[in-house]
Enzyme design. Sequence first.
Site, mmCIF file in Angstrom:
data_model
loop_
_atom_site.group_PDB
_atom_site.id
_atom_site.type_symbol
_atom_site.label_atom_id
_atom_site.label_comp_id
_atom_site.label_asym_id
_atom_site.label_seq_id
_atom_site.Cartn_x
_atom_site.Cartn_y
_atom_site.Cartn_z
ATOM 1 N N ARG A 71 0.817 -1.216 0.000
ATOM 2 C CA ARG A 71 0.000 0.000 0.000
ATOM 3 C C ARG A 71 0.856 1.273 0.000
ATOM 4 N NH1 ARG A 71 -3.733 2.341 4.543
ATOM 5 N NH2 ARG A 71 -5.360 3.414 3.331
ATOM 6 N N HIS A 75 0.320 4.914 -2.072
ATOM 7 C CA HIS A 75 0.183 6.216 -1.413
ATOM 8 C C HIS A 75 1.379 7.125 -1.668
ATOM 9 C CE1 HIS A 75 -3.315 5.279 1.541
ATOM 10 N NE2 HIS A 75 -3.456 4.649 0.399
ATOM 11 N N ASP A 76 2.519 6.550 -2.024
ATOM 12 C CA ASP A 76 3.664 7.378 -2.418
ATOM 13 C C ASP A 76 3.490 7.892 -3.847
ATOM 14 O OD1 ASP A 76 6.193 8.625 -2.396
ATOM 15 O OD2 ASP A 76 7.100 6.880 -3.366
ATOM 16 N N GLY A 81 4.340 11.863 -7.581
ATOM 17 C CA GLY A 81 5.057 10.769 -8.236
ATOM 18 C C GLY A 81 5.779 9.876 -7.233
ATOM 19 N N ASP A 83 8.407 9.166 -5.356
ATOM 20 C CA ASP A 83 9.606 9.883 -4.928
ATOM 21 C C ASP A 83 9.874 9.759 -3.429
ATOM 22 O OD1 ASP A 83 7.519 11.274 -3.879
ATOM 23 O OD2 ASP A 83 8.055 13.220 -4.745
ATOM 24 N N SER A 85 8.178 10.692 -1.057
ATOM 25 C CA SER A 85 7.705 11.848 -0.272
ATOM 26 C C SER A 85 6.905 11.367 0.940
ATOM 27 C CB SER A 85 6.845 12.782 -1.135
ATOM 28 O OG SER A 85 5.742 12.097 -1.683
ATOM 29 N N ASN A 103 -3.777 8.460 5.281
ATOM 30 C CA ASN A 103 -2.623 7.817 5.931
ATOM 31 C C ASN A 103 -2.711 7.736 7.453
ATOM 32 O OD1 ASN A 103 -1.273 7.346 3.514
ATOM 33 N ND2 ASN A 103 -0.250 9.345 3.543
ATOM 34 N N PRO A 172 -7.890 8.241 -3.629
ATOM 35 C CA PRO A 172 -9.342 8.101 -3.495
ATOM 36 C C PRO A 172 -9.748 7.635 -2.094
ATOM 37 C CG PRO A 172 -8.492 6.710 -5.293
ATOM 38 C CD PRO A 172 -7.317 7.306 -4.601
ATOM 39 N N HIS A 202 -6.352 -5.597 -2.660
ATOM 40 C CA HIS A 202 -7.180 -5.857 -1.479
ATOM 41 C C HIS A 202 -7.475 -7.354 -1.308
ATOM 42 C CE1 HIS A 202 -8.698 -1.382 -1.560
ATOM 43 N NE2 HIS A 202 -7.421 -1.494 -1.235
ATOM 44 N N THR A 203 -6.739 -8.187 -1.988
ATOM 45 C CA THR A 203 -6.755 -9.632 -1.736
ATOM 46 C C THR A 203 -5.912 -9.968 -0.497
ATOM 47 O OG1 THR A 203 -6.251 -11.802 -2.678
ATOM 48 C CG2 THR A 203 -4.791 -10.029 -3.311
ATOM 49 N N THR A 257 -9.140 -15.894 1.596
ATOM 50 C CA THR A 257 -7.700 -16.218 1.635
ATOM 51 C C THR A 257 -6.934 -14.935 2.000
ATOM 52 O OG1 THR A 257 -7.580 -15.776 -0.754
ATOM 53 C CG2 THR A 257 -7.821 -18.080 -0.096
ATOM 54 N N ASP A 262 -4.123 -13.733 -4.462
ATOM 55 C CA ASP A 262 -4.871 -14.484 -5.475
ATOM 56 C C ASP A 262 -6.100 -13.686 -5.898
ATOM 57 O OD1 ASP A 262 -6.697 -14.649 -3.409
ATOM 58 O OD2 ASP A 262 -6.265 -16.727 -2.931
HETATM 59 C C1 HEM Z 1 -8.984 2.174 -5.934
HETATM 60 C C2 HEM Z 1 -8.943 2.991 -4.912
HETATM 61 C C3 HEM Z 1 -8.547 2.546 -3.533
HETATM 62 C C4 HEM Z 1 -9.170 2.874 -2.378
HETATM 63 C C5 HEM Z 1 -10.401 3.766 -2.238
HETATM 64 C C6 HEM Z 1 -8.483 2.200 -1.305
HETATM 65 C C7 HEM Z 1 -8.813 2.313 0.036
HETATM 66 C C8 HEM Z 1 -8.279 1.542 1.033
HETATM 67 C C9 HEM Z 1 -8.704 1.578 2.402
HETATM 68 C C10 HEM Z 1 -9.797 2.475 2.967
HETATM 69 C C11 HEM Z 1 -7.990 0.653 3.087
HETATM 70 C C12 HEM Z 1 -8.098 0.347 4.571
HETATM 71 C C13 HEM Z 1 -7.315 1.370 5.328
HETATM 72 C C14 HEM Z 1 -7.622 1.420 6.806
HETATM 73 O O1 HEM Z 1 -8.796 1.364 7.173
HETATM 74 O O2 HEM Z 1 -6.674 1.529 7.612
HETATM 75 C C15 HEM Z 1 -7.087 0.048 2.155
HETATM 76 C C16 HEM Z 1 -6.172 -0.936 2.468
HETATM 77 C C17 HEM Z 1 -5.257 -1.436 1.578
HETATM 78 N N1 HEM Z 1 -5.041 -0.992 0.286
HETATM 79 FE FE1 HEM Z 1 -6.279 0.186 -0.783
HETATM 80 N N2 HEM Z 1 -7.457 1.477 -1.834
HETATM 81 C C18 HEM Z 1 -7.443 1.657 -3.178
HETATM 82 C C19 HEM Z 1 -6.496 1.156 -4.057
HETATM 83 C C20 HEM Z 1 -5.364 0.471 -3.679
HETATM 84 C C21 HEM Z 1 -4.214 0.226 -4.512
HETATM 85 C C22 HEM Z 1 -4.040 0.764 -5.929
HETATM 86 C C23 HEM Z 1 -3.347 -0.506 -3.772
HETATM 87 C C24 HEM Z 1 -1.976 -1.016 -4.139
HETATM 88 C C25 HEM Z 1 -1.523 -1.134 -5.364
HETATM 89 C C26 HEM Z 1 -3.972 -0.744 -2.489
HETATM 90 C C27 HEM Z 1 -3.448 -1.527 -1.478
HETATM 91 C C28 HEM Z 1 -4.026 -1.703 -0.241
HETATM 92 C C29 HEM Z 1 -3.578 -2.704 0.712
HETATM 93 C C30 HEM Z 1 -2.529 -3.753 0.460
HETATM 94 C C31 HEM Z 1 -4.338 -2.507 1.871
HETATM 95 C C32 HEM Z 1 -4.191 -3.238 3.216
HETATM 96 C C33 HEM Z 1 -3.120 -2.508 4.028
HETATM 97 C C34 HEM Z 1 -2.796 -3.095 5.387
HETATM 98 O O3 HEM Z 1 -3.329 -4.134 5.786
HETATM 99 O O4 HEM Z 1 -1.950 -2.480 6.073
HETATM 100 N N3 HEM Z 1 -5.174 -0.111 -2.458
HETATM 101 N N4 HEM Z 1 -7.276 0.609 0.907
#
Ligand code: HEM
Length: 336
Positions: A71, A75-76, A81, A83, A85, A103, A172, A202-203, A257, A262
């Site tokens: 993640r 967020h970076d 870009g 970088d 930051s 964050n 977003p 989010h898998t 899972t 996956d």
């Molecule tokens: C499409 C728009 C996206 C939204 C709205 C979004 C939003 C979120 C939110 C709300 C969480 C939970 C955060 C929390 O409650 O602490 C989350 C977790 C996560 N997101 Fe996204 N996300 C998006 C796209 C992405 C992308 C592009 C990636 C990576 C390429 C990503 C990777 C992750 C991962 C791996 C987690 C779990 C992090 C953890 O367990 O520490 N997400 N995301």
Amino acid sequence: MARMRLVVATLALALMVNPSFLNSMVDSSNVAEFLYPEFYQCSCPNAAEIVRSVVAKAMAREARMAASLLRLNFHDCFVQGCDASLLLDSTDKIVSEKGSKPNKNSARGFEVIDEIKMALEKECPRTVSCADIIALAARDSTVLSGGRNWEVPLGRKDSHGASLKESNNNIPAPNSTLKTIIAKFKRQGLSEVDVVALSGSHTIGMSRCVSFRQRLYNQTGNHQPDRTLDSHYASFLRTGCPKSGSDQNLFLLDFETPAKFDNFYFKNLLTNNGLLNSDEVLFTQSEFTKGLVKLYAENNEIFLDQFAKSMVRMSTVKPLTGDKGEVRENCRFNNH
Ligand code: HEM
Ligand SMILES: *[C@@H]1O[C@H](CO)[C@@H](O)[C@H](O)[C@H]1NC(C)=O
Ligand SMILES: *[C@@H]1O[C@H](CO)[C@@H](O)[C@H](O)[C@H]1NC(C)=O
């Protein structure tokens, strides 16, 4: 190396034909050509192995760390870009992105990045950038969780500054509409295919109650739950995520899972078992993204393959290269 030679030859030819070509290159937002996997081949040949071994150790301590590191790349890269930051702590001159809405109380894994940086500084001082560490750690987290390998283009430099404002605006929110999500990806040069494939992250990993509570109690402002959320799943979620309080309670993003990289995330979307509103909208708000969700749900190989491609695209958004930026000695602070 062959790729570098090709880039150089192409550049030379382009300059002969049109001497102002270089300026148009510099202005272009896609400068991924300047990054290449062999960047540290001479200056730090063991860099990739060192990153991999620290990520593996961190995952052995806590499986979720893979998700947290992955993640960080997102967020970076969506803020100024790719970088690093995101890694800067607040100082007199810096307002850290760590305090932004997406964050705060949520982004994690910074200590693992520090651990990687310390190991790399020992091996080859001031050589491997923090931005490259983030990109490598994201790849390794995916692979060590069962995902597909990809070659990481390298040579990013680290920023001198951070942007709390961009962090708040560009990433977003979990209750964003699909239209807003797509627009925010487009702003980074990323497509709807990238949106769907990268959401497949989010898998693995977890979300806090506060990130999806609205769906459980008051989706449209009329005190009704989200109709695109399975009712049994919703009642389970309500037990740990009450109307108020318990904001930080954690829930698996993929309850089938949870630590395996996956396509069960997509299978869950087909049955209204996506945790975040931003997940379920991929299946409910557009025929095009719905088609992709179905495709990835049916075929894990196609998903893993597109995920790898989309990660290369996301992790090469607007890198600092050449003499722009610096290689930080400590990822949390600029060099003096
Ligand atoms: C499409 C728009 C996206 C939204 C709205 C979004 C939003 C979120 C939110 C709300 C969480 C939970 C955060 C929390 O409650 O602490 C989350 C977790 C996560 N997101 Fe996204 N996300 C998006 C796209 C992405 C992308 C592009 C990636 C990576 C390429 C990503 C990777 C992750 C991962 C791996 C987690 C779990 C992090 C953890 O367990 O520490 N997400 N995301
Ligand atoms: C999304 O959630 C935020 C914070 O919880 C809230 O202020 C905003 O109104 C919500 N937006 C929508 C479209 O529901
Ligand atoms: C429900 O949503 C509406 C509209 O977004 C908002 O005005 C209201 O305060 C919310 N109620 C609760 C209890 O969250």
